[in-house]
Design an enzyme around this catalytic site. Structure first.
Site, mmCIF file in Angstrom:
data_model
loop_
_atom_site.group_PDB
_atom_site.id
_atom_site.type_symbol
_atom_site.label_atom_id
_atom_site.label_comp_id
_atom_site.label_asym_id
_atom_site.label_seq_id
_atom_site.Cartn_x
_atom_site.Cartn_y
_atom_site.Cartn_z
ATOM 1 N N ASP A 41 27.127 10.783 140.527
ATOM 2 C CA ASP A 41 27.541 12.117 141.004
ATOM 3 C C ASP A 41 28.710 12.038 141.976
ATOM 4 O O ASP A 41 28.864 12.906 142.844
ATOM 5 C CB ASP A 41 26.370 12.854 141.680
ATOM 6 C CG ASP A 41 25.130 12.900 140.808
ATOM 7 O OD1 ASP A 41 25.253 13.345 139.660
ATOM 8 O OD2 ASP A 41 24.052 12.478 141.268
ATOM 9 N N HIS A 61 28.865 15.570 133.956
ATOM 10 C CA HIS A 61 30.057 15.733 134.766
ATOM 11 C C HIS A 61 30.602 17.142 134.579
ATOM 12 O O HIS A 61 30.499 17.738 133.508
ATOM 13 C CB HIS A 61 31.121 14.668 134.466
ATOM 14 C CG HIS A 61 31.427 14.470 133.021
ATOM 15 N ND1 HIS A 61 30.746 13.573 132.227
ATOM 16 C CD2 HIS A 61 32.339 15.049 132.211
ATOM 17 C CE1 HIS A 61 31.231 13.595 131.002
ATOM 18 N NE2 HIS A 61 32.202 14.497 130.961
#
Length: 437
Positions: free
Chosen positions: A13, A41
């Site tokens: 992340d 993403h």
């Protein structure tokens, strides 16, 4: 010509999607080399937010070939829904190519993943429940279903018969879950195969041809270094290899083909799921970072745990991946803070250590040793060069570069493409000649 690997230098992340999207402008081929729909993403283009799990970020560039490599695991239902979403947004998907040897997540993988996690109780790992671990497990046991198998009904029937018998036995007798129907799975997955067939290729051959033609190849990793199966905080890890070495295995290339490795790290640290996290914050500071950084998982929607930047795991990521430079993301999330802490070492059993310990029990006992830096308390989101950054923000970046012992090539100060400071072209610029202390 340069072949570049982009990896996450923390627990995932980190903002790899945005960085890969930016670098894809210089790439002829983008290769996703590991992971599955457990990673996500987010890319922002012209006020449109596109959330992808399997499709490489380079799909947004009309001349870029996007490959999903052999090291990935494919959930065809989710992949097809992403392709449909891209078509709805007038994005050409003909450039997407899928390795025939990538393994396929089956319905029993998801059921087993969720059942096993629930059974762990207080010892749960924090899996996304998407079936990734069981898919990789079947791959290792050599009973997995590959993309090439769902292109032919006779082959799928042969390949599926024994594994489904085993899995139904486990589902019924251990977890009291109703067995899955063989014919229903055959019908469902042959339909998936028919839709995916135009995209299926010999991925390794395509990459080798591109390399011989001296094309620019970008290898896109999912998750992050500390989630690597061998080099992360085991057992609180993923089931594949997000580190740079995983690119060679997952894409089928030799290490000499790789010219550079770029690590992506947030200006602070986050983690999803279970496992030790030395710099984790609680209370209002944690809430502030979570709110400002919109720290909720793309895949699960789970709130991410937030903490200060950890230079110890950062240096470890530099070493494990052989990083040439860094991209620091979400610097703007720190804009309002009066002071900012950075972990420079740990205290373990009353001793100071400056290295990551792979013993998870010891790692869980590590207490962070911080250095405190002044905050800049002004907005960075409109800055487009280093010179425009507040002086104390520059001090912070230089401190991180010195601590990590690698230069910083990119600074991201917002989710949009233009909210980026390119210190030096990380692909074609001089190696190790970027922002350092």
């Amino acid at each position: 010509m340069a072949n570049v690997v982009v990896i996450g230098a923390q627990w995932g992340d980190e903002g790899k999607g945005k960085i890969t999207d930016l670098l894809s402008r210089s790439a002829d081929v983008v290769v996703r080399y590991q992971g599955g729909v457990n990673a996500g993403h987010t890319i922002v283009v012209k006020d449109k937010v596109l959330k992808l799990h399997l499709i490489p970020s380079g799909i947004l560039y009309p001349d870029t070939i996007c490959l999903i490599g052999s090291g990935t695991v494919i959930d065809p239902k989710i992949m097809l829904s992403e392709l449909d979403m891209l078509v709805e947004n007038q994005i050409d998907i003909s450039r997407l190519q899928l390795a025939s040897t990538a393994h396929v997540t089956m319905p029993y993988h998801r059921l087993l993943d969720q059942a096993m996690e629930q059974r762990r109780g207080n010892n749960r790992i924090g899996t996304t429940g998407r079936g990734i671990g069981p898919t990789y497990s079947d791959k290792s046991e050599r009973i997995g279903i590959r993309v090439i198998d769902i292109l032919n009904e006779d082959k799928l029937r042969t390949r599926l018969a024994d594994p489904l018998r085993q899995k139904n036995n486990i589902l019924e007798k251990i977890y009291a879950i109703s067995p899955l129907d063989f014919e229903e799975i055959i019908k469902e997955y042959i339909e998936y195969g028919n839709r995916l067939a135009p995209h299926v290729v010999d991925c390794t051959r395509v990459i080798h041809q591109a390399a011989r033609a001296r094309k620019n190849i970008l290898f896109e990793g999912a998750q992050g270094t500390l989630l690597d199966l061998d080099h992360g905080t085991y057992p609180y890890v993923t089931s594949s290899h997000p580190v740079s070495g995983g690119a060679c295995i997952g894409a089928g290339v030799g290490p000499t083909l790789i010219d550079r490795v770029i690590g992506v790290a947030k200006a602070y640290t986050t983690r999803v799921g279970e496992g030790p996290f030395p710099t984790e914050l609680e209370g209002s500071l944690n809430d502030h970072l979570c709110s400002r950084g919109k720290e909720f998982g793309t895949t699960t929607g789970r709130r991410r745990r937030c903490g200060w930047f950890d230079g110890v795991i950062g240096r470890y990521a530099v070493d494990v991946n052989g990083l040439d430079c860094l991209a620091i993301t979400k610097l703007d999330v720190l804009d309002e803070l009066e002071e900012i802490k950075v972990c420079v070492a740990y205290e373990l059993n009353n001793e100071r250590i400056d290295y990551f310990t792979s013993n998870v029990e010891d790692f869980s006992k590590c207490k962070p040793i911080f250095e405190t830096l002044p905050g800049w308390q002004s907005s960075t989101s409109d800055c487009r060069s280093l010179e425009e950054l507040p002086e104390k923000a520059m001090m912070y970046l230089k401190f991180l570069a010195e601590l990590m012992e690698v230069p910083i090539a990119i600074v991201s100060i917002g989710p949009n493409r233009d909210q980026t400071i390119i210190v030096e072209d990380p692909i074609h610029g001089p190696k190790r000649a970027l922002l350092a202390a």
